[in-house]
Motif scaffolding. Sequence first.
Motif, PDB file in Angstrom:
ATOM      1  N   GLY A 138      44.087  31.030  39.667  1.00 55.44           N
ATOM      2  CA  GLY A 138      45.172  31.062  38.698  1.00 55.44           C
ATOM      3  C   GLY A 138      44.865  32.011  37.561  1.00 55.44           C
ATOM      4  O   GLY A 138      43.795  32.623  37.513  1.00 55.44           O
ATOM      5  N   TRP A 139      45.819  32.159  36.662  1.00 57.51           N
ATOM      6  CA  TRP A 139      45.594  32.954  35.456  1.00 57.51           C
ATOM      7  C   TRP A 139      44.941  32.049  34.421  1.00 57.51           C
ATOM      8  O   TRP A 139      45.389  30.923  34.191  1.00 57.51           O
ATOM      9  N   LEU A 140      43.898  32.535  33.785  1.00 57.14           N
ATOM     10  CA  LEU A 140      43.084  31.711  32.906  1.00 57.14           C
ATOM     11  C   LEU A 140      43.092  32.293  31.498  1.00 57.14           C
ATOM     12  O   LEU A 140      42.780  33.466  31.301  1.00 57.14           O
ATOM     13  N   ILE A 141      43.480  31.477  30.523  1.00 59.72           N
ATOM     14  CA  ILE A 141      43.499  31.889  29.112  1.00 59.72           C
ATOM     15  C   ILE A 141      42.519  31.010  28.347  1.00 59.72           C
ATOM     16  O   ILE A 141      42.640  29.783  28.365  1.00 59.72           O
ATOM     17  N   ARG A 142      41.545  31.633  27.706  1.00 58.30           N
ATOM     18  CA  ARG A 142      40.547  30.885  26.937  1.00 58.30           C
ATOM     19  C   ARG A 142      41.157  30.497  25.592  1.00 58.30           C
ATOM     20  O   ARG A 142      41.643  31.349  24.844  1.00 58.30           O
ATOM     21  N   LEU A 143      41.143  29.210  25.254  1.00 59.93           N
ATOM     22  CA  LEU A 143      41.714  28.743  23.994  1.00 59.93           C
ATOM     23  C   LEU A 143      40.663  28.634  22.892  1.00 59.93           C
ATOM     24  O   LEU A 143      40.977  28.816  21.718  1.00 59.93           O
TER      25      LEU A 143
ATOM     26  N   SER B 266      43.888  40.009  37.263  1.00 61.98           N
ATOM     27  CA  SER B 266      43.806  39.305  38.537  1.00 61.98           C
ATOM     28  C   SER B 266      43.661  37.802  38.309  1.00 61.98           C
ATOM     29  O   SER B 266      43.167  37.362  37.275  1.00 61.98           O
ATOM     30  N   LYS B 267      44.081  37.044  39.298  1.00 62.92           N
ATOM     31  CA  LYS B 267      43.851  35.608  39.252  1.00 62.92           C
ATOM     32  C   LYS B 267      42.357  35.347  39.368  1.00 62.92           C
ATOM     33  O   LYS B 267      41.626  36.098  40.010  1.00 62.92           O
ATOM     34  N   LYS B 268      41.913  34.260  38.743  1.00 63.86           N
ATOM     35  CA  LYS B 268      40.499  33.917  38.740  1.00 63.86           C
ATOM     36  C   LYS B 268      40.313  32.477  39.198  1.00 63.86           C
ATOM     37  O   LYS B 268      41.251  31.678  39.152  1.00 63.86           O
TER      38      LYS B 268
END
Length: 315
Positions: free
Chosen positions: A189-194, A178-180
């Motif tokens: 939005g879509w969240l990617i932890r780097l 799900s979008k956060k």
Amino acid sequence: MKYKLGDFVRFVDEKMEGFVTRIIDEQMIGVTGEDDFEIPVLASKVTSVHGYEPAGAAKVASVNEEPALTGEFQTKGVYLAVVADAKANSVVHFHLINDTSFHLPATLATEKQNLFKGEYAGIIAPKAAEKIYSAQLADLQLWPKFIFNILFHTAKNVEPPAPLVVNEKFKAKDFAGSKKPVPVLNQQGWLIRLDEPEMVIDAQKLKESFFKTPEEKAVLEKPKTEIDLHIEKLRDDHQFLSSAEILNVQLDHFHKTLDAAIVHQLPEIIFIHGAGNGTLRNEIHKSIGKHPKVQTFMDARKEKFGYGATKVLLR
């Protein structure tokens, strides 16, 4: 090509304006107006609308500017956020989110078929965000590989983390969740932890998990009495799935929910499958028609669902 996805432009020869939603080639772009129709046009036949600034745009920070941050110095919190354009939903923007107290000198390069291109270079201030790339959502399978290089800087007496080097080739499954809420941007939005935190392994819990019985590991939650199998209710990335993949997802959810209903001894359950072309309905009827735990089944409340739902009575 001087235009980028998301740029706001006006037609030279017509009273029309809109957002660039596709880069067709070096001469042609696609522009989408208020009617949501994309019009192919020569790039020479449009002009930029100066003064328009999309949401999320921000000035480039200087490493010498130390903002007055309050509270504890944050060393973690570097994300890539993928957010749909507010005006042109077919376009998504990639934002580098700095939720730390460091300044982040950062670069983004893309690679496709051994061709490399520098897309962004700049400094992202603490608790700030920068739009670094834009793309057509429907072209996800054609997106290049993303190469991030990120440094951490502060004038304060804080040890900086090691530089981040992240290579990412996105797939549809990366957008399955799900979008956060996106930090800093305050958008969904879509969240990617780097800067993923280091994994801490609890040896005792790991040992215990090996000795749990299958019954202890598999805990089925009690399902609701009405289950909606429409794909938009099951997957956020449904626009990337083929018809066959959609059917598999729907049937998998149907079987798992039916098993849970039987385990919890529900007397009945309703599956909302929609009318459509009848493929999902037929597969469900075929399955429950020979199921030993199914007493009978029928169309569920036609006044509410029409022929789009099936009521299953369990033994």
